[in-house]
Design an enzyme around this catalytic site. Structure first.
Site, PDB file in Angstrom:
ATOM      1  N   PRO A 100     -17.113  57.102   8.272  1.00  0.00           N
ATOM      2  CA  PRO A 100     -16.814  58.216   7.353  1.00  0.00           C
ATOM      3  C   PRO A 100     -17.673  58.182   6.080  1.00  0.00           C
ATOM      4  O   PRO A 100     -18.014  59.245   5.550  1.00  0.00           O
ATOM      5  CB  PRO A 100     -15.323  58.029   7.034  1.00  0.00           C
ATOM      6  N   GLY A 131     -22.769  43.403  -2.267  1.00  0.00           N
ATOM      7  CA  GLY A 131     -21.728  43.605  -1.257  1.00  0.00           C
ATOM      8  C   GLY A 131     -22.017  42.908   0.050  1.00  0.00           C
ATOM      9  O   GLY A 131     -21.122  42.664   0.843  1.00  0.00           O
ATOM     10  N   ASP A 149      -7.647  53.551   7.339  1.00  0.00           N
ATOM     11  CA  ASP A 149      -6.332  54.099   7.018  1.00  0.00           C
ATOM     12  C   ASP A 149      -6.380  55.583   6.675  1.00  0.00           C
ATOM     13  O   ASP A 149      -5.431  56.117   6.121  1.00  0.00           O
ATOM     14  CB  ASP A 149      -5.652  53.296   5.907  1.00  0.00           C
ATOM     15  N   GLY A 150      -7.474  56.247   7.023  1.00  0.00           N
ATOM     16  CA  GLY A 150      -7.493  57.713   6.980  1.00  0.00           C
ATOM     17  C   GLY A 150      -7.506  58.311   5.595  1.00  0.00           C
ATOM     18  O   GLY A 150      -7.023  59.437   5.407  1.00  0.00           O
ATOM     19  N   ASP A 151      -8.044  57.593   4.615  1.00  0.00           N
ATOM     20  CA  ASP A 151      -7.999  58.145   3.265  1.00  0.00           C
ATOM     21  C   ASP A 151      -9.373  58.302   2.618  1.00  0.00           C
ATOM     22  O   ASP A 151      -9.462  58.633   1.439  1.00  0.00           O
ATOM     23  CB  ASP A 151      -7.115  57.286   2.360  1.00  0.00           C
ATOM     24  N   HIS A 199       8.711   3.823  -3.697  1.00  0.00           N
ATOM     25  CA  HIS A 199       8.776   3.528  -2.268  1.00  0.00           C
ATOM     26  C   HIS A 199       9.761   4.462  -1.586  1.00  0.00           C
ATOM     27  O   HIS A 199      10.313   4.144  -0.534  1.00  0.00           O
ATOM     28  CB  HIS A 199       9.203   2.076  -2.036  1.00  0.00           C
ATOM     29  N   SER A 244       0.844  -1.192   0.000  1.00  0.00           N
ATOM     30  CA  SER A 244       0.000   0.000   0.000  1.00  0.00           C
ATOM     31  C   SER A 244       0.883   1.247   0.000  1.00  0.00           C
ATOM     32  O   SER A 244       2.108   1.162   0.063  1.00  0.00           O
ATOM     33  CB  SER A 244      -0.940  -0.032   1.204  1.00  0.00           C
TER      34      SER A 244
END
Lengths: 534, 534
Positions: B519, B456, B375-377, B216, B56
């Site tokens: 935001p 979405g 990320d503030g954009d 093997h 096997s």
């Protein structure tokens, strides 16, 4: 290190390889490298088209499931990256005719958005497009956005079978939306995956398994002690919702789980009573080379088993089968050799006894010879067998060679063991067979030798006992002295064969063989010489 | 670490799993643990039986190929260990009827001897048994005893198809003996294999591949620099004998090669012109979890392609396909959005310009808000898109909302990029679609929102711009002041949602969200407030 060329070309080369081996069943759109879409070749748009896809790295999903009865096109992104809107739109427009198109999307933001916008744009161009989102992952019950994983294939198959039967888009989409909430999937892994070009993350410590990981290598909900296959299946089963009736389980190799392991896991799934039908085990929705497995279940509504079972020609689809208790058939009769009825023949008894005595007398010499090229036990092996045979000689059917030869073979096989025992058993069984067919004793013995050469693969000149036995048997019709002479010549010649081609001596340096006869051939020569001199 | 239970039970558990998932097509003999034989269930012995097997660890070989058109029984040893004579004999006796039995044996001493003696004993019991030995490995050209590897499957399939058609034993055995010398196999690997219970041998250094290894885990003939998939295939192709005409290649995954890699290798095999037909790529004759591949070729005699192509129901058999140049279809029309014809509408121009100015003015505030949870954009992303839209407003079809909405969507998708751009593109494309169907402006905008939520996956309450937009659009029929009020209430409410359920904020700690509006929602509120006050 992987069997790829330039990493940047990995996905397009893989798609080309898949199409090349499809026997003309698949084609691709002329949009490389940006647009990577595999489609059915020669698709006539006369039925509802099914389009799926997403990031690559999940093969055979999705391109491997493009074909009659499943997908019409697969839109492939780079590894673990959603394809662009333009690529999806190209896929939709390439395969969608009057009956429309169903998009089957796994629940990841990138896929939803890119497929979703492509659907809008296709609709604006007058195409009938429906989109369903599969969110079968139950690993993170608190996360509102369950991921789409291997259970997506239930939707491919059920919707694909309906489309193939000519069902209208609205009906197929309704069925898909009806099926999706009934799918649940959970995965367990012993390793992460190797993203091409990046080292493999070593997140899962030895002795632990990760439960509920994602198909992009995302960490699972927890790392738990690994206690074997049965326990792993039990843990997964515990996270699946209770069955609502007739259930099918899809057993998915996440990439590098061996077929042996997959079968052991399948046995565990069966014994855990998870489902009455099974798809797989197979690589279906992989995560590159992850050593892990996932279970996806679907509680079947009427008619769905038939849709899942409808045959498709794509080799990646393993089909649906009942998961049943293994059938066990009784052993056949005839495994235990029938004990021969003892009988007497003075001459045969004398010859056999003489052979045994000769082998017993040669024990030390043959051991010494064997020590040059082997482990120094040929003499003892033969002597032990000879002593056993002398002890049991009264139980032998000495009066009937047809009986005696196989009885000798079976006795030697038991007392000698190893390759030598099996070889002699083959020899004497074949000789007995020939005797039963009316062959003379020399011919019967030659038939035995022919069979040994066929089965064992050794030939004269290979530095084995055959080098003495073959010429001896050939000369035997001229009498024992001629046979003894031939055996001696053959045995001595083996001392000049410095390149053994069969048996253990094949692995011994040439210098160790030169000048020493093969112990098996020497034994044969001594027996014939002894019998001739007696 | 592997998905197994007790190592001692590995093989029998794997056989049971295979049989359990066979849908009743397979059975086993009642000889565990010593006799491990998988057979066709309900086999009536009316045709020639084909029996194969061996150690096997090579799954799906051989039990996975038991079924109509291939093997009748597989005799399984422990991992990499030959089964006993008794086990083989049990297999033979269980399936052999009047038409007889062909044993197909890979060329290893243990297999030859155990299968050979079992054949002798079966013959002594009156069974017609023939045995063929496959020695297709060309890795070691000087070794007189070539090993039997994946090319053995050509014999299984050709002999199996003949047996299924009712051919007599002598004819099948003669065909097998005729086929075997035409088979050649060579393997290449990037890793060794993990024998259950033993650590994996680290024989192959990074950057090297081993050529001509055994199934093997035996070392190959040489370790060579690894230079990618194409080069690996070229090296293997160079070791195969020259083609004698119509050739088929079997591409075999030795265990842990991913489907992506296998497809890349298949492309290389096609481009190297090795063969015109292909079987695989697939796991066929594995070496546990070895990361490697082998190529086996057979030069076809007349009729053999048909025998190889005859369909069989076992999912492990991938079928035969022509290996052809991938078909490439041209890209469909409609991928590039049709540039709308500019038109004028003073009121629409004023509203659009006002919205853009509002977003530009809010840039710093929205960035500051986004910095709390992202990320503030957000402010800059929206302001950039607004500036681009003002610049291009003369090219917009302002007089026709059916045209304007998709044009806006496509423009925003290009200037914003990322998820936000795609979401707005979906929004405005769906709104345009609704407009074209005769919807009012508020209804069209609501249709756009419904599609965004569908695609979405976000819902009201998930802390996204939907929390402001949905109530605003609902209130819009009552006029802009009502909509502005609703938007403001919705935006402010997001500051109290501390568990985001969609978008990037889903991964932000709760404490960071509390007290700050989303935001996107804030932007929506500011736009509606600005328009209402204008």
């Amino acid at each position: 290190m992987q069997f790829i060329n330039d990493k940047a070309d990995l996905v397009i080369e893989a798609i080309d390889g898949l199409i090349a081996a499809s026997g003309g069943a698949l084609a691709r759109l002329d949009g490389y490298p940006h647009i990577k879409v595999a489609t059915r070749a020669g698709w006539d748009r006369s039925k509802v088209a099914l389009v799926s896809g997403g990031g690559s790295g999940h093969e055979p999903a999705h391109a491997g499931f493009v074909g009659p009865g499943m997908l019409t096109a697969a839109v492939c992104g780079e590894v673990f990256a959603s394809p662009s809107v333009e690529a999806v739109l190209a896929g939709i427009l390439a395969v969608t005719g009057e009956p429309g198109c169903l998009l089957i999307v796994k629940n990841y933001t990138g896929d939803r958005l890119n497929f979703g916008l492509a659907a809008e744009r296709a609709r604006a161009l007058g195409k009938s497009v429906e989109m369903v989102v599969v969110d079968d992952d139950v690993a993170l019950p608190d996360l509102p956005q369950a991921r789409g994983v291997a259970g997506t294939l239930f939707v491919h198959k059920i919707a694909g079978a309906m489309a193939e039967q000519g069902a209208p888009l609205a009906e197929i989409a309704a069925k898909a939306r009806d099926v999706i909430p009934r799918i649940a999937s959970i995965g367990k892994s012993l390793s992460t995956c190797t993203v091409p070009g990046s080292p493999r993350e070593d997140r899962i410590p030895a002795g632990k398994a990760e439960l509920g990981l994602g198909i992009h290598g995302e960490p699972g909900v927890e790392q738990i002690d690994f206690a074997g296959a049965d326990s792993a299946v039990a843990t997964m089963a515990g996270r699946l919702p209770p069955s609502g009736g007739e259930r099918v389980v899809l057993i998915n190799d996440l990439g590098a789980t061996t077929p042996l392991e997959l079968s052991v896991l399948t046995r565990a799934v069966h014994r855990a009573g998870i489902a009455g039908h099974v798809i797989g085990p197979a690589r279906l929705m992989t995560s590159l080379d992850m050593h892990g497995v996932s279970l996806s279940v679907l509680d079947l509504a009427p008619g769905e088993a038939e849709l899942l079972a409808a045959p498709v020609p794509m080799p990646a689809w393993p089909g649906l089968a009942a998961l049943t208790e293994p059938r066990v058939d009784p052993l056949p009769d005839g495994l235990t050799p029938i004990e021969p009825i003892p009988s007497e023949n003075q001459r045969t008894r004398a010859v056999l006894t003489a052979i045994c005595d000769l082998l017993i007398a040669a024990e030390a010499d043959l051991n010494a010879l064997d020590a040059k090229s082997g482990d120094g036990d040929t003499g003892s092996t033969l002597a032990t067998a000879a002593r056993a045979l002398k002890r049991d000689i009264d139980r032998m059917p000495l009066a009937d060679l047809t009986q005696l030869f196989p009885a000798l073979g079976n006795a030697l096989s038991q007392t000698m063991g190893g390759s030598s025992g099996v070889i002699l058993a083959i020899y004497f069984n074949a000789a007995g067979d020939a005797c039963a067919s009316g062959a003379s004793v020399p011919d019967a013995l030659r038939a035995g030798l022919a069979r040994v050469m066929e089965v064992g693969g050794a030939r004269p000149g290979d530095r084995t006992m055959i080098d003495a036995l073959a010429p001896a048997l050939d000369a035997l019709p001229q009498g024992l002295p001629a046979a003894a002479l031939a055996a001696r010549e053959g045995a001595d010649a083996t001392a000049r064969i410095t390149r053994a081609k069969a048996g253990r001596a094949a692995y011994v340096p040439e210098a160790n063989l030169s000048g020493h006869a093969d112990p098996g051939a020497e034994a044969v020569a001594r027996v014939f010489e002894g019998l001739a001199g007696a």
